[in-house]
Design an enzyme around this catalytic site. Structure first.
Site, PDB file in Angstrom:
ATOM      1  N   LYS A   6     -14.071   0.495  -4.190  1.00 59.17           N
ATOM      2  CA  LYS A   6     -15.177   0.942  -3.337  1.00 59.17           C
ATOM      3  C   LYS A   6     -16.208   1.696  -4.170  1.00 59.17           C
ATOM      4  O   LYS A   6     -17.410   1.498  -4.024  1.00 59.17           O
ATOM      5  CB  LYS A   6     -14.660   1.871  -2.231  1.00 59.17           C
ATOM      6  N   HIS A  62       7.610 -26.948  -1.390  1.00 60.80           N
ATOM      7  CA  HIS A  62       6.963 -28.032  -2.132  1.00 60.80           C
ATOM      8  C   HIS A  62       5.861 -27.491  -3.044  1.00 60.80           C
ATOM      9  O   HIS A  62       5.003 -28.237  -3.496  1.00 60.80           O
ATOM     10  CB  HIS A  62       6.419 -29.073  -1.150  1.00 60.80           C
ATOM     11  N   GLU A  69       0.825  -1.200   0.000  1.00 61.69           N
ATOM     12  CA  GLU A  69       0.000   0.000   0.000  1.00 61.69           C
ATOM     13  C   GLU A  69       0.868   1.262   0.000  1.00 61.69           C
ATOM     14  O   GLU A  69       0.457   2.317  -0.489  1.00 61.69           O
ATOM     15  CB  GLU A  69      -0.905  -0.008   1.244  1.00 61.69           C
TER      16      GLU A  69
HETATM   17  O1  PA5 Z   1      -3.622   1.399   5.781  1.00 56.01           O
HETATM   18  C1  PA5 Z   1      -4.708   1.879   5.610  1.00 56.01           C
HETATM   19  O2  PA5 Z   1      -4.923   3.102   5.683  1.00 56.01           O
HETATM   20  C2  PA5 Z   1      -5.913   1.010   5.308  1.00 56.01           C
HETATM   21  O3  PA5 Z   1      -5.547  -0.309   5.118  1.00 56.01           O
HETATM   22  C3  PA5 Z   1      -6.917   1.086   6.443  1.00 56.01           C
HETATM   23  O4  PA5 Z   1      -6.319   0.669   7.624  1.00 56.01           O
HETATM   24  C4  PA5 Z   1      -8.140   0.220   6.158  1.00 56.01           C
HETATM   25  O5  PA5 Z   1      -8.727   0.598   4.956  1.00 56.01           O
HETATM   26  C5  PA5 Z   1      -9.168   0.365   7.279  1.00 56.01           C
HETATM   27  O6  PA5 Z   1      -9.516   1.692   7.447  1.00 56.01           O
HETATM   28  P1  PA5 Z   1     -10.309   2.187   8.723  1.00 56.01           P
HETATM   29  O7  PA5 Z   1      -9.434   1.990   9.901  1.00 56.01           O
HETATM   30  O8  PA5 Z   1     -10.582   3.638   8.452  1.00 56.01           O
HETATM   31  O9  PA5 Z   1     -11.565   1.361   8.816  1.00 56.01           O
END
Ligand code: PA5
Length: 448
Positions: A424, A310, A289
């Site tokens: 989303k 394996h 990310e």
């Molecule tokens: O790293 C990030 O920002 C995302 O992976 C969020 O943690 C994830 O989308 C969850 O978001 P939230 O804590 O707002 O529900």
């Protein structure tokens, strides 16, 4: 103090001589950029000094809330996704007994997770098994509006309230969310839930050392103080005062960026201990990310060895030479079992009798490294003395710091995630969310 050790010798051999040394100044500049908070995404650097900033009062409050809930329940369902899920899951899996769900001597409640997917079967199965259990809920969402955890929480809250009544349920629910905004914050205020705050300047994937990770981990009976101590230790040795040669986060970020520039597009995080499986999932989110944007970035992947020798082992040995491996190796296992002598020796394994299973595992590890390096796969080695809170705390902060420097070396903002919105938008349009009528019509015309 047992420091983790980084060894990049078997990766350096894959680079032209002198190239690594030339990168040191640039990496140091990026480290300074990070510490001076003048680089991209500088409003999300709350994690940088977090280990040294956390005080006893804050950890004490987390431990007290965890102890209170632990006294009430046998099971805690932790609701969250992405950065609000993976860190806690990684630490709990790494530091708990491998079969803690079945351990009759377990002192802490069983920690289960929800809201990390949209599977109907998963949630239905979970509701089924907790139906006759004494359980509580920790709901974690920074935004307070993420669909997966919000839906799971809605259903779990409903279930708990019908089981023990609204008032009692409210005492068994803890919310971890933004200090002021978001639907979860509003709900927590209205229902009177105990709450913990996710600081504004810490993004999800960097939030494991905030209540996001610390509360579930404390609930599982793991020492959050030792975990923070380990992170604090790593914070000290990866600061801008350490010369790059001695700074493992700088070393690691240089080597992986250089390998990437030489066509190594995939990094595989390797473990020889399945307790680290979810640590790799956390690591994949952190790096994936953070770096995968603007058409750039190493693809973070992972394997559990020897299991995957394996399966994916064949590809790693002889497939496309676009890979490199980063092995997280645990020096000292917690427990000892030795291989017995067998009278018949039909399996021809008596030559191993008297050795520990770990000796065999370590030779598998060494043999694999030599084979993969011979096969053209650069190898980075990270040795952790043992799988405990202090070492894991170090490892967490090491990767966070390295990821930030690495992202800056790559030339991207490692603290945003614009690409996460795309699915989303489509999902909401397909579900006919009010306000998205036009988008919904457009998307349907294109597909159906
Ligand atoms: O790293 C990030 O920002 C995302 O992976 C969020 O943690 C994830 O989308 C969850 O978001 P939230 O804590 O707002 O529900």
């Amino acid at each position: 103090m047992e420091p983790i050790k980084l060894n990049i010798t078997q990766a350096l051999n894959f680079l032209p001589e002198g190239e690594f040394d030339k990168q040191r100044d640039t990496a140091l500049e990026r480290l300074i950029l990070l510490h001076e908070k003048t680089g991209p995404g500088n409003d999300y650097l709350g994690w940088l000094n977090l280990p040294s900033d956390i005080n006893d009062k804050q950890t004490g409050e987390i431990i007290a809330a965890a102890n209170e809930l632990r006294n009430e329940v046998d099971v805690v369902v932790v609701v969250g996704i992405g950065g609000s899920y993976l860190g806690a899951k990684a630490i709990i899996e790494a530091l708990n007994h491998s079969f803690y769900q079945l351990l009759t001597t377990r002192k802490a409640p069983l920690i289960m997770f929800a809201g990390q997917n949209l599977s109907q079967d998963y949630l239905a199965d979970l509701l089924e098994v907790i139906d006759d259990k004494n359980y509580g809920i920790v709901v974690i969402s920074k935004s307070g509006t993420t669909t997966e955890p919000a839906l799971a929480f809605r259903m779990l809250k409903n279930h708990l309230e019908s089981k023990i009544g609204k008032k009692q349920a409210g005492k068994r629910i803890i919310a971890v969310t933004d200090e002021k905004k978001g639907a979860l914050k509003q709900l927590a205020n209205e229902e009177g839930y105990k709450t913990f705050v996710i600081p504004d300047d810490i993004g999800g994937r960097y939030s494991v050392l905030t209540p996001v990770g610390l509360l579930p981990v404390a609930l599982a009976g793991i020492s959050i103080k030792d975990l923070i101590e380990g992170a604090r230790f790593m914070e000290k040795i990866t600061g801008q005062d350490t010369i790059p040669e001695n700074n493992p986060a700088v070393q690691y970020s240089i080597i992986r960026n250089l390998l990437y520039r030489h066509g190594r597009k995939i990094e595989i995080l390797v473990n020889f201990n399945p307790k680290l499986h979810f640590f790799a999932e956390w690591w994949k989110q952190l790096f994936g990310e953070s770096e995968g944007k603007e058409g750039k970035g190493i693809y973070p992947s992972s394997v559990d060895f020897t299991t995957d020798l394996h399966s994916l082992g064949q590809y790693i040995q002889e497939g496309e030479r676009i890979l490199f491996e980063t092995v997280v190796s645990v020096t000292q296992p917690d427990k000892q079992i030795n291989i017995p002598h067998d009278k018949t020796n039909l399996d021809k394994l008596n030559y191993l009798a008297g050795k520990s299973l770990d000796e065999v595992n370590k030779m598998a590890e060494l043999g694999t490294m030599l084979a993969h390096v011979d096969g053209g796969v650069p190898n980075i080695h990270i040795e952790i003395p043992s799988l405990n809170e202090f070492c894991l705390g170090q490892l967490i902060y090491f990767f966070e710091k390295a990821c930030a420097i690495s992202g800056y070396l790559l030339g991207i903002n490692p603290f945003n995630q614009p690409g996460v919105e795309a699915y989303k938008k489509n999902m909401f349009a397909l579900l006919s969310k009010p306000g998205l009528e036009q988008e919904s019509a457009r998307i349907r015309k294109n597909i159906f």
